[in-house]
Design an enzyme around this catalytic site. Structure first.
Site, PDB file in Angstrom:
ATOM      1  N   LYS A 152      69.687  93.460 -16.535  1.00  0.00           N
ATOM      2  CA  LYS A 152      70.061  93.630 -17.949  1.00  0.00           C
ATOM      3  C   LYS A 152      69.710  95.065 -18.512  1.00  0.00           C
ATOM      4  O   LYS A 152      70.097  95.564 -19.851  1.00  0.00           O
ATOM      5  CB  LYS A 152      69.255  92.753 -18.803  1.00  0.00           C
ATOM      6  CG  LYS A 152      69.547  91.219 -18.511  1.00  0.00           C
ATOM      7  CD  LYS A 152      70.783  90.996 -19.623  1.00  0.00           C
ATOM      8  CE  LYS A 152      70.986  89.352 -19.626  1.00  0.00           C
ATOM      9  NZ  LYS A 152      72.378  89.105 -20.038  1.00  0.00           N
TER      10      LYS A 152
ATOM     11  N   HIS B  34      49.594  91.356 -21.532  1.00  0.00           N
ATOM     12  CA  HIS B  34      50.120  90.077 -21.344  1.00  0.00           C
ATOM     13  C   HIS B  34      48.820  88.947 -21.328  1.00  0.00           C
ATOM     14  O   HIS B  34      48.672  88.184 -22.311  1.00  0.00           O
ATOM     15  CB  HIS B  34      51.111  89.947 -20.220  1.00  0.00           C
ATOM     16  CG  HIS B  34      52.405  90.379 -20.424  1.00  0.00           C
ATOM     17  ND1 HIS B  34      53.149  90.116 -21.399  1.00  0.00           N
ATOM     18  CD2 HIS B  34      53.120  91.567 -19.616  1.00  0.00           C
ATOM     19  CE1 HIS B  34      54.316  90.833 -21.397  1.00  0.00           C
ATOM     20  NE2 HIS B  34      54.395  91.734 -20.343  1.00  0.00           N
TER      21      HIS B  34
HETATM   22 ZN   LIG Z   1      56.300  95.361 -20.229  1.00  0.00          ZN
END
Ligand SMILES: [Zn+2]
Length: 852
Positions: A468, A684
């Site tokens: 993408k 994250h």
């Molecule tokens: Zn990243």
């Protein structure tokens, strides 16, 4: 998330080599008395020469360091008091435990059973959590309807036995007054409802379990403190203060003071905008006016760059005395950490504490929500829109949204149709020709044809996500428009980044930390990148850079661009040492580096790893195999070189760098162990939800976690299962970030979009949102001075002293709650160890004359 090359071919071959093995009973709770022999120094295989620096080291700053010439035993920090016994039931078995966990983690994807670091092992943690949260919501609903349920709910939650414990509670609050007299003084209107626990064994586990767990937790925190201190990254003040009480010498607090900068004085109290320099930072490019050459030489030894005072004789005698990290010690510490996170009693203890923290926060909200809101309303002018926010995790190549990129491409086609942008087979192609070969006109282009948005097809398909990155699926357009190194010298990319910067400056309160790539394929990458930034004047006060290093050694090796791993490290780090020794040797890089705050390590974490990093692993120069080195290997060598670099740069008065890797997005749990030991903060951290010991440690060390729930939602974890609200309620240092606006966001203000969705899905209060924003500034790499303007001149102080609601819009109540709660946790743990220490001393004193 990151990609940065089309390399996603997973190699399955080695999988068969490591069959899942049943864990042997590793935790052995019966042997908790701790009379197990201390581990012997590991690895008889290889002697690695002395990477240690000697005790006589003269540190340029005159500060202390935790690594001294005496080789500390695994997990037992040298700074620890001799009298404190941190031995646990696992001592002597770390290596075996760690390696077994590793071999299991390889086979994990095949197993439905929960992993050994999870809790509880037989029932999925998430179901349990969901049930508990439902119950809590129910209770708080009830309470709103019926006030006297409040008391019952409170008793239920906090196990307060009303009548008998009333007196206890009085005592407790008195003790509290003694503990925080200062805060109480300035309190006045900031009085709020505190939840307190009374009784013996108030942590819910027997003292012996508490002690064993406390020792493990403290041991882990000391390990982090050692590595973070050594590399000049920052360690949480409050935690350091508690650790110091257990240590026989002060911890290295020097790093917190940083290089003294002009302080923000009280009369500047009213202004929240840092002064802006009148000259462009890239204007002064005259090498003659740059800092002088100190004439050092440097070369890489076993994967880590060493510095020599004499360029011509680079040998041991001329080596500059710096704390070169020690591989053997690192491996040993890593094994200790791995064993800790799967120890049964420790796991259970940490799980309980985390549950307690969630419940306590629910109570806090229940009792103080209105007060927090009132405090926010009272502040003139300030609201969520005009407080500072930093997008702590965003990649430069995808920092613009789709519509922006589309408009830019169309404009470029109108403005520069005849410009040669690409060379194919020796023949130059103009922009017009490139589009003609694709059979496209400017009119045809739409967001849909651009096709860069992540969609339902990218979930759990990192390879599809990677593609993408190519506009219209054409890698040539990516090369032309979103690369810094191409035929037009990154002109278009520079322009579009400058447009993004202009938008940020207009919004005034939004800031970003953009990641640019250094691959390590050739020695001139840094110079090219810096020349790009300086030539196109890509700079903004709202932007700082991080440099991301994709973990793609295997790809470059297969393409014969690199013959061993050390070449990659040399390409990444040698230019940085050269420019720090002699700025005039790379003038643009010297200017550019002043706005770089640290390193990121990126790639698909879910790619299988087949190598266990231990003393038998090949050194970087001998890493010539097809396989990619494991995550921990990459991180360690980046850390080690960065540490040496930081000492050199600090000595010269230049800015230092930090490590802020992508970590725990997917893949094996030991990534989070490496992150805990070596990095200032991470991006994250999703997998912490499955590892209670690590989650509790990340909490106690207040390690920043930049979370991107929208990105996760497209790739690894659906929105409603994202652990962010849970982390936030427990008091982990989380912030919101966008990761890739080009792929995930729809509006012109992607960071606001991220906040907006989080607020609505999770019903975050305005106070929660402002707390997240404040966290983002705290964990960002903006300078001490800038933060002083944004958060308040005393922001570095602990608790509410450090908060200025007029700038942060976070009520003092919230900040005080967080601080007091953390102090309680740290107190619980250190108190247990000190109590035990007292008993041991009395015991030993009566038996023999002191310890051996
Ligand atoms: Zn990243």
């Amino acid at each position: 998330m990151n990609r940065d090359s089309g390399s996603t071919t997973a190699k399955q071959s080695a999988l068969a080599q490591n069959q899942p093995e049943k864990m042997s009973s590793n935790t052995n709770p019966g042997a908790a008395t701790g009379h197990v022999a201390k581990p012997k120094p590991l690895s008889p295989f290889r002697k690695r020469g002395s990477l240690q620096y000697s005790a006589s080291t003269v540190d340029p700053r005159g500060s202390r360091h935790l690594l001294t010439s005496q080789h500390s035993l695994p997990g037992i920090p040298v700074a620890l008091k001799q009298t404190i016994d941190l031995r646990t039931s696992m001592d002597g078995k770390y290596k075996e435990i760690a390696e077994e966990l590793f071999s299991r983690s390889i086979a994990e994807s095949d197993m439905l059973l929960s992993a050994p670091y999870e809790f509880p092992e037989d029932s999925p943690i998430e179901q349990l959590e969901e049930r508990r949260q439902r119950l809590e919501r129910q209770i708080s609903q009830d309470v709103k309807l019926e006030p006297d349920i409040l008391l019952r709910a409170k008793q239920e939650f906090m196990k307060t036995d009303s009548a008998t414990d009333l007196e206890y509670m009085k005592e407790q609050s008195q003790a509290f007054m003694d503990l925080y007299p200062k805060e109480m003084e300035r309190e006045g209107e900031n009085e709020y409802q505190r939840v307190s626990i009374s009784g013996e064994e108030k942590c819910g586990v027997p003292f012996t379990d508490l002690l064993d767990a406390a020792k493990c937790v403290v041991k882990a925190l000391f390990i982090r403190e050692k590595y973070i201190g050594l590399s000049m990254q920052s360690f949480c003040r409050t935690t350091a203060r508690y650790l110091e009480e257990l240590s026989d010498r002060p911890l290295d607090m020097g790093i917190y003071e940083e290089i003294p900068e002009t302080s923000v004085t009280a009369d500047l109290d009213q202004t929240v905008h840092p002064p802006v320099s009148a000259t462009h930072p890239y204007e002064n490019q005259d090498p003659a006016s740059m800092p002088s050459d100190v004439g050092y030489g440097c070369k890489m030894v076993d994967g880590v760059i060493h510095i020599y005072t004499n360029k011509d004789t680079m040998e041991k005698s001329t080596e500059l005395e710096l704390p070169y990290p020690d591989l053997q010690e690192y491996i040993a510490d890593m094994n200790v950490m791995t064993a800790l996170i799967i120890n049964g009693p420790v796991k259970s203890f940490c799980y309980r504490r985390l549950q307690y923290l969630s419940s306590k926060f629910q109570m806090h909200i229940l009792l103080n929500e209105m007060k927090e809101l009132a405090a926010q309303k009272k502040v003139p002018h300030r609201d969520f829109y005009n407080i500072r926010k930093v997008d702590t995790h965003i990649h430069a190549s995808s920092c613009m949204n789709q519509k922006h990129l589309l408009r830019f491409i169309k404009r470029a086609m109108k403005k520069y149709p005849g410009e040669i942008v690409h060379v194919e087979k020796g023949k130059g192609q103009t922009l017009m020709e490139v589009f003609e070969t694709m059979n496209l006109t400017a009119f045809d282009l739409s967001v849909d044809t651009l096709d860069m948005h992540a969609d339902r097809n990218t979930f759990h398909r990192f390879d599809k996500f990677n593609s993408k990155y190519n506009p219209i699926g054409e890698s040539i357009l990516r090369e032309i428009f979103i690369k810094t190194d191409n035929h037009v010298e990154g002109k278009y990319f520079g322009h579009i980044i400058k447009e993004v910067m202009a938008d940020l400056e207009e919004s005034k309160y939004q800031n970003v930390e953009l990641r640019l790539s250094i691959y390590g394929r050739s020695r001139d990458e840094w110079d090219k990148l810096a020349q790009w930034a300086v030539k196109h004047q890509v700079y903004s006060n709202n932007v700082r850079w991080l440099v991301q290093v994709p973990r793609l050694f295997d790809v470059y090796h297969t393409k014969k661009q690199l013959s061993n791993f050390q070449e990659l490290l040399e390409n990444i780090f040698l230019p940085l040492f050269e420019v720090s020794i002699n700025p005039a040797s790379h003038p643009e890089l010297h200017l550019f580096l002043q706005h770089v705050v640290g390193f990121d390590s990126v790639d698909d974490e879910s790619k299988p790893e087949h190598h266990c990093f231990n003393m038998d692993s090949p050194l970087p120069a001998n890493w010539v195999e097809e396989q990619n080195p494991p995550y921990s290997y990459y991180l360690y060598y980046m850390y080690a070189n960065m540490t040496v670099l930081n000492h050199l740069r600090r000595q010269r008065g230049f800015n230092t760098l930090v490590l802020r890797p992508h970590c725990g997005e997917a893949g094996p749990i030991h990534h989070l162990v490496s992150g805990f030991m070596l990095s200032e903060n991470i991006s994250h951290g999703l997998l912490l939800r499955k590892a209670p010991v690590l989650q509790y440690l990340y909490y106690l060390a207040q390690i920043g976690i930049a979370m991107s729930p929208l990105s996760n939602n497209s790739l690894f974890l659906s929105y409603h299962r994202n652990p962010l609200p849970e982390y936030l309620s427990r008091g982990l240092m989380v912030s919101l970030s966008t990761d890739d606006p080009l792929q995930f966001h729809f509006t012109k203000e992607p960071l606001m979009e991220e906040y907006s969705i989080a607020a609505q899905v999770w019903k975050l209060s305005s106070c929660d949102m402002c707390e997240l924003a404040r966290n983002s500034v705290l964990m960002s790499g903006f300078s001490h001075k800038v933060k002083s303007y944004w958060l308040g001149p005393h922001y570095i102080q602990e608790g509410q002293e450090g908060n200025d609601i007029r700038r942060t819009n976070v009520p003092d109540i919230r900040v005080a709650y967080r601080h007091e709660t953390m102090c309680e946790e740290l107190n619980l743990i250190t108190q247990a160890i000190r109590t035990d220490e007292l008993e041991t001393i009395t015991e030993e004193g009566s038996l023999c004359m002191g310890p051996m």
